[in-house]
Enzyme design. Structure first.
Site, PDB file in Angstrom:
ATOM      1  N   LEU A   1       2.868  32.512 -31.200  1.00 30.33           N
ATOM      2  CA  LEU A   1       2.550  33.759 -30.511  1.00 30.33           C
ATOM      3  C   LEU A   1       3.885  34.465 -30.290  1.00 30.33           C
ATOM      4  O   LEU A   1       4.919  33.816 -30.122  1.00 30.33           O
ATOM      5  CB  LEU A   1       1.898  33.496 -29.145  1.00 30.33           C
ATOM      6  CG  LEU A   1       0.466  32.942 -29.127  1.00 30.33           C
ATOM      7  CD1 LEU A   1       0.047  32.665 -27.684  1.00 30.33           C
ATOM      8  CD2 LEU A   1      -0.515  33.904 -29.777  1.00 30.33           C
ATOM      9  N   ASP A   2       3.869  35.793 -30.261  1.00 29.41           N
ATOM     10  CA  ASP A   2       5.088  36.545 -29.954  1.00 29.41           C
ATOM     11  C   ASP A   2       5.624  36.118 -28.588  1.00 29.41           C
ATOM     12  O   ASP A   2       4.853  35.725 -27.716  1.00 29.41           O
ATOM     13  CB  ASP A   2       4.787  38.050 -29.889  1.00 29.41           C
ATOM     14  CG  ASP A   2       4.545  38.653 -31.263  1.00 29.41           C
ATOM     15  OD1 ASP A   2       4.864  37.990 -32.272  1.00 29.41           O
ATOM     16  OD2 ASP A   2       4.035  39.784 -31.320  1.00 29.41           O
ATOM     17  N   ARG A   3       6.926  36.268 -28.419  1.00 30.70           N
ATOM     18  CA  ARG A   3       7.570  35.880 -27.166  1.00 30.70           C
ATOM     19  C   ARG A   3       6.886  36.501 -25.941  1.00 30.70           C
ATOM     20  O   ARG A   3       6.675  35.838 -24.922  1.00 30.70           O
ATOM     21  CB  ARG A   3       9.042  36.323 -27.188  1.00 30.70           C
ATOM     22  CG  ARG A   3       9.802  35.926 -25.944  1.00 30.70           C
ATOM     23  CD  ARG A   3      11.207  36.461 -25.947  1.00 30.70           C
ATOM     24  NE  ARG A   3      11.235  37.889 -25.672  1.00 30.70           N
ATOM     25  CZ  ARG A   3      12.353  38.606 -25.558  1.00 30.70           C
ATOM     26  NH1 ARG A   3      13.513  38.036 -25.742  1.00 30.70           N
ATOM     27  NH2 ARG A   3      12.301  39.890 -25.301  1.00 30.70           N
ATOM     28  N   ASP A   4       6.535  37.778 -26.046  1.00 29.19           N
ATOM     29  CA  ASP A   4       6.017  38.490 -24.874  1.00 29.19           C
ATOM     30  C   ASP A   4       4.509  38.347 -24.675  1.00 29.19           C
ATOM     31  O   ASP A   4       3.959  38.807 -23.687  1.00 29.19           O
ATOM     32  CB  ASP A   4       6.389  39.975 -24.963  1.00 29.19           C
ATOM     33  CG  ASP A   4       7.903  40.163 -24.956  1.00 29.19           C
ATOM     34  OD1 ASP A   4       8.589  39.411 -24.238  1.00 29.19           O
ATOM     35  OD2 ASP A   4       8.403  41.047 -25.676  1.00 29.19           O
ATOM     36  N   THR A   5       3.830  37.710 -25.646  1.00 25.87           N
ATOM     37  CA  THR A   5       2.382  37.478 -25.534  1.00 25.87           C
ATOM     38  C   THR A   5       2.139  36.160 -24.819  1.00 25.87           C
ATOM     39  O   THR A   5       2.844  35.184 -25.060  1.00 25.87           O
ATOM     40  CB  THR A   5       1.744  37.422 -26.942  1.00 25.87           C
ATOM     41  OG1 THR A   5       2.089  38.620 -27.650  1.00 25.87           O
ATOM     42  CG2 THR A   5       0.239  37.294 -26.875  1.00 25.87           C
TER      43      THR A   5
END
Length: 215
Positions: free
Chosen positions: A61-65
């Site tokens: 998952l993306d860092r900010d998700t």
């Protein structure tokens, strides 16, 4: 952005654990895998492996998700799950808060994506060389200048949900890459992996695991 990497120190949240799979709720702001350089070593994979040394990466998952992320507990499960992701047999559901109010209650974004080379890691829509990408979306509720949506990606391109919502004219709130103005002024990226459905490596039973959105 890299030098300011200060991931949250929340304890590991285990959603499901058995002999073949481990599902955890990833906090926003934490990398899934290590970045380049010692200062980017702290990541969900490292934290999981500190407790479950046998855990193996399946997807990211993306860092900010935030939200549901699955790890394999055996090489067999890793192959089994990897194939499901590759062949789009898994079903993912996300919750997003976006800027504005979509004109319709639901729809599909079908726009091919490619990396925006001069501005990596940003992605962009490109009808000539982009890879196919589709996202179904549905409005849960609209509240003033923002709306809450449920997103169902059919493909798993990098930044797909962010770019597709931007293309729709409704950027995801708090997105440091694609949101501008007031849409950007939120404490985090308002994108959360709410549910993952997959076939269990042991016996093939359809399994779903959920994590409630923290926003």
């Amino acid at each position: 952005m890299d030098s300011a990497y200060t991931p949250p120190q929340d304890p590991l949240v285990i959603l499901h654990e058995d002999a073949e799979v481990l599902l955890v709720d990833k906090p926003s702001g934490l990398l899934s895998v290590p970045g380049k350089g010692e200062h980017l070593a702290d990541c969900l994979l490292a934290r999981v492996q500190a407790v479950f040394p046998e855990a193996l990466l399946v997807h990211r998952l993306d860092r900010d998700t935030s939200g549901v992320m699955i790890f394999a507990m055996t090489p067999y499960a890793q192959r089994h799950l990897g194939l499901q992701f590759e062949k789009r047999m898994t079903r993912k559901t996300y919750i997003a808060r976006v800027w504005g109010k979509p004109a319709e209650q639901s729809g599909t974004v079908d726009l091919p994506l490619i990396v925006d080379w001069p501005n990596r890691p940003l992605q962009m829509v490109c009808h000539e060389t982009g890879k196919p990408a589709q996202t179904d979306w549905k409005v849960i509720k609209s509240d003033g200048e923002t709306s809450r949506l449920r997103l169902f990606p059919k493909t798993g391109r990098s930044h797909q949900l962010r770019v597709h919502m931007l293309a729709l004219g409704h950027p995801i709130l708090g997105d440091p890459f694609y949101a501008t103005g007031p849409a950007r002024d939120f404490p985090r990226l308002m994108l959360h992996s709410e549910e993952l459905r997959f076939n269990h490596p042991q016996g093939g039973k359809s399994t779903k695991v959920r994590a409630k959105a923290p926003f």
